[in-house]
Design a protein around this motif. Sequence first.
Motif, PDB file in Angstrom:
ATOM      1  N   ALA A   1       4.602 -10.805  -2.770  1.00 35.31           N
ATOM      2  CA  ALA A   1       5.123  -9.438  -2.843  1.00 35.31           C
ATOM      3  C   ALA A   1       4.044  -8.352  -2.817  1.00 35.31           C
ATOM      4  N   PRO A   2       2.951  -8.451  -3.591  1.00 35.66           N
ATOM      5  CA  PRO A   2       1.947  -7.381  -3.508  1.00 35.66           C
ATOM      6  C   PRO A   2       1.363  -7.212  -2.104  1.00 35.66           C
ATOM      7  N   ASP A   3       1.131  -8.311  -1.404  1.00 41.99           N
ATOM      8  CA  ASP A   3       0.605  -8.238  -0.043  1.00 41.99           C
ATOM      9  C   ASP A   3       1.625  -7.596   0.895  1.00 41.99           C
ATOM     10  N   ILE A   4       2.877  -7.966   0.756  1.00 38.95           N
ATOM     11  CA  ILE A   4       3.949  -7.386   1.575  1.00 38.95           C
ATOM     12  C   ILE A   4       4.018  -5.880   1.346  1.00 38.95           C
ATOM     13  N   CYS A   5       3.917  -5.466   0.093  1.00 32.72           N
ATOM     14  CA  CYS A   5       3.971  -4.043  -0.239  1.00 32.72           C
ATOM     15  C   CYS A   5       2.760  -3.300   0.325  1.00 32.72           C
ATOM     16  N   PHE A   6       1.596  -3.900   0.230  1.00 28.49           N
ATOM     17  CA  PHE A   6       0.388  -3.296   0.790  1.00 28.49           C
ATOM     18  C   PHE A   6       0.562  -3.071   2.289  1.00 28.49           C
ATOM     19  N   LEU A   7       1.071  -4.067   2.998  1.00 28.43           N
ATOM     20  CA  LEU A   7       1.270  -3.956   4.440  1.00 28.43           C
ATOM     21  C   LEU A   7       2.313  -2.889   4.780  1.00 28.43           C
ATOM     22  N   LYS A   8       3.350  -2.782   3.955  1.00 27.01           N
ATOM     23  CA  LYS A   8       4.390  -1.766   4.167  1.00 27.01           C
ATOM     24  C   LYS A   8       3.788  -0.370   4.037  1.00 27.01           C
ATOM     25  N   VAL A   9       2.989  -0.143   2.996  1.00 29.46           N
ATOM     26  CA  VAL A   9       2.362   1.167   2.810  1.00 29.46           C
ATOM     27  C   VAL A   9       1.372   1.451   3.939  1.00 29.46           C
ATOM     28  N   GLN A  10       0.602   0.461   4.314  1.00 30.99           N
ATOM     29  CA  GLN A  10      -0.361   0.615   5.413  1.00 30.99           C
ATOM     30  C   GLN A  10       0.361   1.021   6.701  1.00 30.99           C
ATOM     31  N   SER A  11       1.487   0.398   6.969  1.00 26.70           N
ATOM     32  CA  SER A  11       2.279   0.707   8.160  1.00 26.70           C
ATOM     33  C   SER A  11       2.814   2.139   8.105  1.00 26.70           C
ATOM     34  N   GLU A  12       3.307   2.555   6.956  1.00 25.37           N
ATOM     35  CA  GLU A  12       3.816   3.920   6.792  1.00 25.37           C
ATOM     36  C   GLU A  12       2.707   4.952   6.958  1.00 25.37           C
ATOM     37  N   LEU A  13       1.540   4.661   6.399  1.00 22.47           N
ATOM     38  CA  LEU A  13       0.412   5.589   6.535  1.00 22.47           C
ATOM     39  C   LEU A  13       0.016   5.750   7.998  1.00 22.47           C
ATOM     40  N   ALA A  14       0.053   4.671   8.749  1.00 26.62           N
ATOM     41  CA  ALA A  14      -0.307   4.729  10.164  1.00 26.62           C
ATOM     42  C   ALA A  14       0.628   5.663  10.934  1.00 26.62           C
ATOM     43  N   LEU A  15       1.865   5.755  10.496  1.00 27.32           N
ATOM     44  CA  LEU A  15       2.830   6.644  11.147  1.00 27.32           C
ATOM     45  C   LEU A  15       2.564   8.116  10.838  1.00 27.32           C
ATOM     46  N   HIS A  16       1.798   8.365   9.773  1.00 29.16           N
ATOM     47  CA  HIS A  16       1.560   9.738   9.304  1.00 29.16           C
ATOM     48  C   HIS A  16       0.072  10.075   9.283  1.00 29.16           C
ATOM     49  N   ASP A  17      -0.667   9.582  10.274  1.00 27.61           N
ATOM     50  CA  ASP A  17      -2.082   9.909  10.446  1.00 27.61           C
ATOM     51  C   ASP A  17      -2.902   9.597   9.194  1.00 27.61           C
ATOM     52  N   ASN A  18      -2.532   8.528   8.488  1.00 31.61           N
ATOM     53  CA  ASN A  18      -3.222   8.055   7.274  1.00 31.61           C
ATOM     54  C   ASN A  18      -3.219   9.049   6.121  1.00 31.61           C
ATOM     55  N   GLN A  19      -2.313  10.017   6.161  1.00 36.32           N
ATOM     56  CA  GLN A  19      -2.236  11.003   5.085  1.00 36.32           C
ATOM     57  C   GLN A  19      -1.326  10.495   3.967  1.00 36.32           C
ATOM     58  N   PRO A  20      -1.798  10.519   2.706  1.00 34.20           N
ATOM     59  CA  PRO A  20      -0.934  10.134   1.597  1.00 34.20           C
ATOM     60  C   PRO A  20       0.256  11.086   1.518  1.00 34.20           C
ATOM     61  N   PRO A  21       1.413  10.595   1.100  1.00 35.19           N
ATOM     62  CA  PRO A  21       2.570  11.479   0.973  1.00 35.19           C
ATOM     63  C   PRO A  21       2.324  12.539  -0.106  1.00 35.19           C
ATOM     64  N   VAL A  22       2.919  13.718   0.079  1.00 35.96           N
ATOM     65  CA  VAL A  22       2.718  14.799  -0.887  1.00 35.96           C
ATOM     66  C   VAL A  22       3.735  14.741  -2.024  1.00 35.96           C
ATOM     67  N   GLU A  23       4.775  13.966  -1.848  1.00 37.09           N
ATOM     68  CA  GLU A  23       5.777  13.806  -2.902  1.00 37.09           C
ATOM     69  C   GLU A  23       6.011  12.325  -3.152  1.00 37.09           C
ATOM     70  N   THR A  24       6.706  12.029  -4.224  1.00 36.53           N
ATOM     71  CA  THR A  24       6.991  10.644  -4.572  1.00 36.53           C
ATOM     72  C   THR A  24       7.823   9.990  -3.471  1.00 36.53           C
ATOM     73  N   VAL A  25       7.428   8.802  -3.091  1.00 35.14           N
ATOM     74  CA  VAL A  25       8.092   8.082  -2.013  1.00 35.14           C
ATOM     75  C   VAL A  25       8.522   6.717  -2.526  1.00 35.14           C
ATOM     76  N   VAL A  26       9.744   6.321  -2.176  1.00 33.20           N
ATOM     77  CA  VAL A  26      10.212   4.963  -2.455  1.00 33.20           C
ATOM     78  C   VAL A  26      10.530   4.322  -1.110  1.00 33.20           C
ATOM     79  N   LEU A  27       9.796   3.272  -0.780  1.00 35.69           N
ATOM     80  CA  LEU A  27      10.005   2.530   0.454  1.00 35.69           C
ATOM     81  C   LEU A  27      10.713   1.226   0.108  1.00 35.69           C
ATOM     82  N   VAL A  28      11.661   0.813   0.928  1.00 31.42           N
ATOM     83  CA  VAL A  28      12.380  -0.440   0.695  1.00 31.42           C
ATOM     84  C   VAL A  28      12.018  -1.417   1.802  1.00 31.42           C
ATOM     85  N   VAL A  29      11.591  -2.607   1.407  1.00 30.11           N
ATOM     86  CA  VAL A  29      11.237  -3.653   2.362  1.00 30.11           C
ATOM     87  C   VAL A  29      12.525  -4.263   2.912  1.00 30.11           C
ATOM     88  N   THR A  30      12.603  -4.371   4.229  1.00 31.94           N
ATOM     89  CA  THR A  30      13.804  -4.901   4.876  1.00 31.94           C
ATOM     90  C   THR A  30      13.695  -6.414   5.095  1.00 31.94           C
TER      91      THR A  30
END
Length: 111
Positions: free
Chosen positions: A53-82
Amino acid sequence: MTPSASIRYVGFESTLDGRDYTLLVRLGELSSRVTVRIPHAAFSGHLTRFQDAPDICFLKVQSELALHDNQPPVETVVLVVTDLELAAYRTAHEKVPGGRRAKPAPAVEHR
C-alpha cells in the motif's frame, strides 16, 4: 525543466471507507499533505496487500504530480486508488517462477 517534488510517507489511518495513507509533498518552500485512500474491499478482495500500500500510494501521488507540473496541491487533496490502478501495480510487480520479478518487454524501436 521543473524540479521534482519530494514525497514522504507519514502514516495511515483506518477509516470507515478504507485505509487513508498520508504523504507529505514538498517542492522548495511549498508543501502539502495528500491523503490517498485504498478502499477496504481492495484488501479483503485480495486486490492488494497491506505491505504494498505505501508504494501504491507513492506512485499515485507521483502520477498526480506529473499531471500538474510537479506542483504540490494548494489545498487538501484526497485521492482514491482504483481497481484498475491496483491491477496495473500487480501486473508490474508479479513474480515469475524462481521468485524474481517479471522483466518488462523490451522497447521496440520504430524507424
